[in-house]
Design an enzyme around this catalytic site. Structure first.
Site, short mmCIF file in Angstrom:
data_model
loop_
_atom_site.label_atom_id
_atom_site.label_comp_id
_atom_site.label_asym_id
_atom_site.label_seq_id
_atom_site.Cartn_x
_atom_site.Cartn_y
_atom_site.Cartn_z
N GLY A 59 0.83 -1.20 0.00
CA GLY A 59 0.00 0.00 0.00
C GLY A 59 0.86 1.25 0.00
O GLY A 59 1.94 1.28 0.60
N ILE B 66 -0.79 -10.78 -3.64
CA ILE B 66 -0.97 -11.36 -2.30
C ILE B 66 -2.16 -12.31 -2.30
O ILE B 66 -2.09 -13.41 -1.74
CB ILE B 66 -1.14 -10.26 -1.24
CG1 ILE B 66 0.19 -9.51 -1.07
CG2 ILE B 66 -1.60 -10.84 0.09
CD1 ILE B 66 0.12 -8.32 -0.12
N ARG C 46 -6.06 -3.52 4.90
CA ARG C 46 -5.91 -2.31 5.68
C ARG C 46 -7.13 -2.18 6.58
O ARG C 46 -8.24 -2.56 6.22
CB ARG C 46 -5.80 -1.07 4.78
CG ARG C 46 -4.47 -0.95 4.04
CD ARG C 46 -3.33 -0.65 5.00
NE ARG C 46 -2.07 -0.38 4.33
CZ ARG C 46 -1.15 -1.30 4.07
NH1 ARG C 46 -1.38 -2.57 4.41
NH2 ARG C 46 -0.03 -0.97 3.47
N HIS D 241 -0.65 -5.92 13.10
CA HIS D 241 -0.16 -5.57 11.76
C HIS D 241 1.24 -6.16 11.51
O HIS D 241 2.22 -5.45 11.28
CB HIS D 241 -0.12 -4.05 11.55
CG HIS D 241 -0.15 -3.66 10.10
ND1 HIS D 241 -0.65 -2.45 9.67
CD2 HIS D 241 0.27 -4.31 8.98
CE1 HIS D 241 -0.54 -2.37 8.35
NE2 HIS D 241 0.02 -3.50 7.91
N GLY E 254 1.71 -8.72 9.14
CA GLY E 254 1.70 -9.51 7.91
C GLY E 254 3.00 -9.44 7.15
O GLY E 254 3.45 -10.42 6.57
#
Length: 334
Positions: free
Chosen positions: A84, A160, A240, A287, A289
């Protein structure tokens, strides 16, 4: 196109990884590129005005990462180490005309897909409850759902999303459905457009979110989306936090109708005392990942490849936005 000009003066490349730890960095340009290391420290390693390629520090505050861009009058490429790029978009209009913003497509596929599968399996098999029982020294066996024979819907079928399906393949899922912005065919089956999402949701036992955050996806998982999920379904978010309407999700969790496994939240970081921490049927990870042992070798590979193209005057990859050509370059200012 933000590529190297072979007649240009040499410039600096700002890297968040020490340059001597990245094998095979190109020289490029007649007088070479000068590599400097900056990982969001309080002082700059060189004059930002000399920077032509800026690799953005990873997992650092957005305001810190944006700050040197105000002085990067010659920058041609801004390379994030994230899939992102929403944290960098505020700077786009202030970049020199034609400067390109690139994301890190492919860098986090393995790590994020692993976590998506981990969250799915942990939530289905009740691992959080077993950990709490272990902490209490209690033996609490129970019957839990398996991933086998479940239908899974992947919302956001990019690199992904595809990597997530790779890891689902051995688990004997009944069906994997795929959603992306536009329809296309893959060797594994069709990718449905976002317009077909509402029709597919009721068939999914597990919904995995892997979509980028855009104006189209912000708040996508709201009251109507959640209402169409089947009773007892699991929502997994490795995208997100703002893709999900937190209030709407809390209502479904507190009713006991849905379960969730969330690596990202809105707000983020999730503050102490927020009701999402203790909502029934939810697993929260902070968060994580991307940050794993898989990150560094893939980050080095990405930077090496992008810089090889840049130094050779070839188009760089993974361009997601370009600074407007119509604005006046800061480099022409007195």
């Amino acid at each position: 196109m933000a590529t190297a000009d072979p007649h240009a003066a040499p410039g600096d490349v700002w890297l968040p990884i020490p340059p001597d730890e990245i094998d095979g960095l190109p020289d490029g340009l007649p007088d070479g590129l000068n590599y400097v290391h900056w990982d969001a420290g309080p002082t700059y390693p060189a004059d930002p005005a000399r920077c032509v390629f800026y690799a953005v520090p990873y997992m650092k505050p957005a305001d810190v990462c944006l700050r040197p861009l105000l002085r990067m009058d010659r920058v041609r490429v801004v390379q994030t180490l994230t899939a992102g790029v929403e944290h960098m978009l505020p700077a786009l209009d202030g970049l020199p005309s034609g400067a390109q913003l690139c994301n890190a497509r492919g860098l986090h596929d393995a790590s994020t897909a692993e976590l998506a599968l981990t969250l799915t399996l942990a939530a289905l098999r009740g691992v959080p409850g077993f950990v709490r029982a272990q902490d209490a020294g209690e033996w609490r066996p129970e019957f839990r759902p398996a991933l086998a024979d479940k239908s899974v819907l992947i919302v956001g079928y990019g690199s992904i999303g595809s990597a997530i399906e790779d890891r689902l393949m051995p688990f004997e899922c009944a069906r994997v459905m795929r959603i992306a912005r536009t329809a296309r065919d893959t060797v594994r089956g069709p990718v449905h457009p976002l317009s077909e999402l509402t029709a597919l949701l009721p068939a999914a036992d597990v919904v995995i979110l892997a979509t980028p955050l855009t104006e189209q996806t912000r708040g996508l998982v709201g009251r109507d989306f959640l209402a169409r999920m089947k009773d007892g379904a699991l929502l997994v978010n490795v995208a997100r936090g703002a893709v999900v309407d937190t209030a709407a999700l809390l209502a479904e969790l507190e009713s006991g109708r849905l379960r969730a496994a969330l690596d990202v939240t809105d707000p983020e970081p999730l503050p102490a005392g927020h009701p999402l921490w203790h909502a029934p049927g939810v697993l929260v990870t902070p968060h994580v990942g991307g940050p794993s042992s898989a990150f560094l070798p893939r980050a080095k590979r990405l930077l090496r490849g992008q810089l090889a193209l840049f130094a050779a005057g070839e188009p760089v990859r993974h361009v997601v936005a370009t600074a407007p050509e119509s604005r006046v370059d800061r480099s022409t200012r007195p």
